[in-house]
Design an enzyme around this catalytic site. Structure first.
Site, PDB file in Angstrom:
ATOM      1  N   PRO A   2      46.747  45.756  12.775  1.00 44.63           N
ATOM      2  CA  PRO A   2      45.610  46.004  11.907  1.00 44.63           C
ATOM      3  C   PRO A   2      44.339  45.382  12.407  1.00 44.63           C
ATOM      4  CG  PRO A   2      47.434  45.064  10.706  1.00 44.63           C
ATOM      5  CD  PRO A   2      47.763  44.984  12.128  1.00 44.63           C
ATOM      6  N   GLU A   3      43.339  46.195  12.451  1.00 48.45           N
ATOM      7  CA  GLU A   3      41.980  45.721  12.699  1.00 48.45           C
ATOM      8  C   GLU A   3      41.244  45.810  11.365  1.00 48.45           C
ATOM      9  OE1 GLU A   3      40.280  47.587  16.195  1.00 48.45           O
ATOM     10  OE2 GLU A   3      42.264  48.169  16.895  1.00 48.45           O
ATOM     11  N   HIS A  93      63.560  42.853   8.915  1.00 54.75           N
ATOM     12  CA  HIS A  93      62.305  42.203   9.285  1.00 54.75           C
ATOM     13  C   HIS A  93      61.455  41.806   8.081  1.00 54.75           C
ATOM     14  CE1 HIS A  93      63.421  43.485  13.235  1.00 54.75           C
ATOM     15  NE2 HIS A  93      63.250  44.751  12.944  1.00 54.75           N
ATOM     16  N   ARG A 112      57.534  41.898  14.773  1.00 52.98           N
ATOM     17  CA  ARG A 112      57.387  40.990  15.912  1.00 52.98           C
ATOM     18  C   ARG A 112      57.185  39.519  15.524  1.00 52.98           C
ATOM     19  NH1 ARG A 112      53.505  43.956  20.173  1.00 52.98           N
ATOM     20  NH2 ARG A 112      54.113  42.197  21.461  1.00 52.98           N
TER      21      ARG A 112
END
Length: 274
Positions: A2-3, A93, A112
């Site tokens: 995400p930006e 996750h 991640r």
DNA sequence: AGTAGGACCTGGTGGC
DNA sequence: TGCCACCAGGTCCTAC
């Protein structure tokens, strides 16, 4: 992941689902995402706090809680925050599950494990690496062509490295940097101190326009990104260069070049951008 | 001061 | 199908 546009979309999607709800408790499945304070203190402190509002600063989400506390979340590459009913199976996750007073759950998912979560007294941003040193918000009134000129003059580097520097402009990442540079017709390795006024003006408008378009399309889902309701964005269909290495430039038809600039995969048109 | 490279993690993709 | 190398919306740290 995400930006700025994705984080802004997450914020907007979460607001109606979270504001005025209370966090009744939290289950920690992977304590590593909690950077401050300790996992135990985090669990104790956050219980029974009401979510008063959600803000965004750069790529950080700030949940304003009762008791003078702020829950700060950075999604990094693959972080997701999704509201789910408790009966829905917890996906792989999932690292934190917050129970809410309306019976729903707020889940933090991150393949991640790069995401970072903090709980700090509101305003004590120095406790959080990166947040206190963020640069100007590019969609705010503080960001003007004059401001951009000043920032550019203080850094001697390639322009893409400049756009990715969060201490100068907060929130631009790899996708929107490439898109803005293509829209502005500027080569990613052009030196920041070698731009004329017209080029700076063009870059200024390109950065704002691309971020605003990204928000209007509810973010870019090239891979993992989803908003607070689990919905993908739509801006990936509007991308002109990112993820299009080797494909024809949509301006001139020549093949786009894929290289590495500032340590990041970079796509540009060697004809349209110079 | 700048940048390159590695680290942190997991999974998807493309080549052989 | 299997294995492997390489790549990924970010940032931090160390070394030139």
């Amino acid at each position: 992941m995400p930006e700025l546009p994705e984080v802004e979309t997450v914020k907007r999607s979460l607001e109606p689902l979270l504001v005025n709800r209370k966090i009744t408790g939290v289950n920690v499945y992977y304590a590593g995402v909690i950077k401050f304070p300790s996992s135990l203190e985090f669990q104790e402190l956050i219980a029974e706090k009401e979510i008063r509002g959600i803000n965004r600063r750069g790529k950080y989400l700030l949940f304003e809680l009762s008791g003078g506390l702020t829950l700060v979340i950075h999604l990094r590459m693959t972080g997701q925050i999704v509201i789910s009913p408790p009966e829905k199976q917890v996906s792989k996750h999932t690292h934190l599950v917050f129970s809410l007073s309306d019976g729903q759950e707020m889940r933090f998912i991150d393949i991640r494990k790069f995401g970072m979560i903090y709980l700090v007294p509101t305003g004590d941003w120095h406790l959080i690496g990166g947040l206190a040193s963020l640069g100007v918000e590019p969609l705010s009134d503080d960001f003007t062509p004059q401001k951009l000129t000043e920032l550019l003059s203080k850094k001697k580097s390639g322009i893409k490295a400049f756009l990715l520097d969060q201490t100068k402009i907060a929130g631009v990442g790899n996708i929107y940097a490439d898109e803005a540079l293509h829209a502005a017709g500027l080569h990613p390795e052009r030196k920041t101190d070698m731009l004329n006024d017209a080029e700076i003006e063009t870059l200024y408008h390109a950065v704002r326009a691309k971020l605003q378009e990204g928000i209007a399309f509810r973010g870019t889902s090239v891979r993992d990104y989803v908003d607070g309701k689990g919905e993908k964005g739509g801006f990936q269909k509007q991308l002109k260069v990112y993820d299009r290495g080797g494909k024809p430039c949509l301006n001139c038809g020549r093949p786009l070049v894929k290289t590495t600039v500032a340590g990041r995969g970079t796509v540009f048109c060697s004809f349209c951008q110079d």
